[in-house]
Scaffold this motif. Structure first.
Motif, PDB file in Angstrom:
ATOM      1  N   ASP A  17       0.842  -1.199   0.000  1.00 12.71           N
ATOM      2  CA  ASP A  17       0.000   0.000   0.000  1.00 12.71           C
ATOM      3  C   ASP A  17       0.881   1.254   0.000  1.00 12.71           C
ATOM      4  O   ASP A  17       1.182   1.820   1.047  1.00 12.71           O
ATOM      5  N   TRP A  18       1.300   1.664  -1.211  1.00  8.84           N
ATOM      6  CA  TRP A  18       2.142   2.852  -1.383  1.00  8.84           C
ATOM      7  C   TRP A  18       1.307   4.007  -1.907  1.00  8.84           C
ATOM      8  O   TRP A  18       0.561   3.848  -2.872  1.00  8.84           O
ATOM      9  N   ASN A  19       1.432   5.150  -1.266  1.00 11.29           N
ATOM     10  CA  ASN A  19       0.747   6.350  -1.738  1.00 11.29           C
ATOM     11  C   ASN A  19       1.439   7.564  -1.115  1.00 11.29           C
ATOM     12  O   ASN A  19       1.474   7.689   0.099  1.00 11.29           O
ATOM     13  N   TYR A  22       0.056   9.623   1.932  1.00 11.47           N
ATOM     14  CA  TYR A  22       0.212   9.261   3.343  1.00 11.47           C
ATOM     15  C   TYR A  22       1.258  10.157   4.008  1.00 11.47           C
ATOM     16  O   TYR A  22       1.104  10.541   5.173  1.00 11.47           O
ATOM     17  N   ARG A  25       0.062  14.265   3.781  1.00 13.89           N
ATOM     18  CA  ARG A  25      -1.001  14.678   4.702  1.00 13.89           C
ATOM     19  C   ARG A  25      -0.425  15.178   6.028  1.00 13.89           C
ATOM     20  O   ARG A  25      -1.114  15.874   6.776  1.00 13.89           O
ATOM     21  N   LYS A  26       0.824  14.829   6.291  1.00 19.59           N
ATOM     22  CA  LYS A  26       1.495  15.299   7.502  1.00 19.59           C
ATOM     23  C   LYS A  26       2.203  16.637   7.272  1.00 19.59           C
ATOM     24  O   LYS A  26       2.666  17.262   8.222  1.00 19.59           O
ATOM     25  N   GLN A  82       9.711   6.249   3.721  1.00 17.90           N
ATOM     26  CA  GLN A  82       9.023   5.117   4.345  1.00 17.90           C
ATOM     27  C   GLN A  82       7.615   5.478   4.797  1.00 17.90           C
ATOM     28  O   GLN A  82       6.756   4.601   4.929  1.00 17.90           O
ATOM     29  N   GLU A  83       7.361   6.771   4.995  1.00 16.00           N
ATOM     30  CA  GLU A  83       6.024   7.212   5.406  1.00 16.00           C
ATOM     31  C   GLU A  83       5.024   7.214   4.256  1.00 16.00           C
ATOM     32  O   GLU A  83       3.836   7.462   4.463  1.00 16.00           O
ATOM     33  N   THR A  84       5.491   6.935   3.034  1.00 15.99           N
ATOM     34  CA  THR A  84       4.568   6.802   1.897  1.00 15.99           C
ATOM     35  C   THR A  84       3.972   5.398   1.828  1.00 15.99           C
ATOM     36  O   THR A  84       3.092   5.141   1.007  1.00 15.99           O
ATOM     37  N   ILE A  85       4.456   4.492   2.669  1.00 15.58           N
ATOM     38  CA  ILE A  85       3.968   3.109   2.670  1.00 15.58           C
ATOM     39  C   ILE A  85       3.167   2.844   3.938  1.00 15.58           C
ATOM     40  O   ILE A  85       3.661   3.050   5.049  1.00 15.58           O
ATOM     41  N   GLN A  86       1.944   2.413   3.756  1.00 12.46           N
ATOM     42  CA  GLN A  86       1.037   2.143   4.874  1.00 12.46           C
ATOM     43  C   GLN A  86       1.171   0.710   5.380  1.00 12.46           C
ATOM     44  O   GLN A  86       0.729   0.390   6.463  1.00 12.46           O
ATOM     45  N   GLY A  87       1.765  -0.141   4.573  1.00  9.23           N
ATOM     46  CA  GLY A  87       1.869  -1.563   4.923  1.00  9.23           C
ATOM     47  C   GLY A  87       1.543  -2.408   3.707  1.00  9.23           C
ATOM     48  O   GLY A  87       1.673  -1.964   2.570  1.00  9.23           O
TER      49      GLY A  87
END
Length: 203
Positions: A17-19, A22, A25-26, A82-87
């Motif tokens: 789940d890459w976007n 994510y 938004r921070k 790494q914060e672009t990947i939710q898992g």
């Protein structure tokens, strides 16, 4: 029609789940600001060049020089990548597990991914080690939808495209796969993927 003996997965958007939203938004306050930034600064076309082998250092320096007022969010693309990947996408990972468990089909991955960040993915997603082989665009210095990238996979692992099915969430990559003789599934959800794989007799 030849029997399918090989299943080829895309990774980002299918199993992982890459976007970039994510992350952004921070950083930005509204979805509109994020959309403008991704449409005009860190664009898909810009990111494609890193998937094709360009270094993060060169890519970041180029954009900072062009858009110095956006230095912080530009640097964040890779500094906080790494914060672009939710898992993972658990439903698709479960499908992959079922295919692997049945041991009737060869499993490969064909991914547009930077050579600089892919080692992190290998360390953080155990299911990537279930594949017999993974071809990474940043390593090969070419990418989907270019035909030569698909041919690297075919030739390296002895894959007959007429006996393989290719799963990807990007319609451009699906069209390119069809042109090379692959059967394809345009991924939209794990449920839709399961339905289409059942119809092909893979599950």
């Amino acid at each position: 029609m030849k029997t399918i003996d090989t299943v080829i997965f895309d990774l980002g958007g299918v199993l992982i789940d890459w976007n970039p939203r994510y992350l952004y938004r921070k950083i930005f306050k509204t979805e509109e600001e994020i959309s403008w930034f991704l449409d005009n600064i860190c664009t898909g076309e810009w990111n494609d060049k890193q998937d094709g082998g360009r270094s993060f250092e060169e890519a970041t320096a180029e954009l900072v020089a062009l858009h110095p007022t956006f230095t912080e969010p530009i640097n964040a693309w890779y500094g906080r990548w790494q914060e672009t990947i939710q898992g993972s996408l658990p439903g698709t990972v479960e499908i992959l597990k079922e295919i692997k468990g049945a041991s009737r089909h060869r499993l490969y991955a064909l991914t547009n991914w930077s050579a600089e960040t892919f080692p992190w993915a290998l360390d953080n997603f155990d299911f990537l080690h279930w594949f017999e082989g993974i071809v990474v665009s940043g390593v090969e210095k070419t990418r989907k939808p270019f035909p030569d990238f698909y041919h690297i996979l075919f030739e390296r692992y002895g894959i007959d495209p007429n006996r393989a099915v290719f799963i990807d969430d990007n319609i451009k990559n699906i069209v390119a796969g069809n042109a090379l003789g692959l059967r394809t599934i345009h991924f939209q959800s794990p449920e839709q993927l399961r339905t289409e794989l059942l119809a092909l007799g893979i599950l």
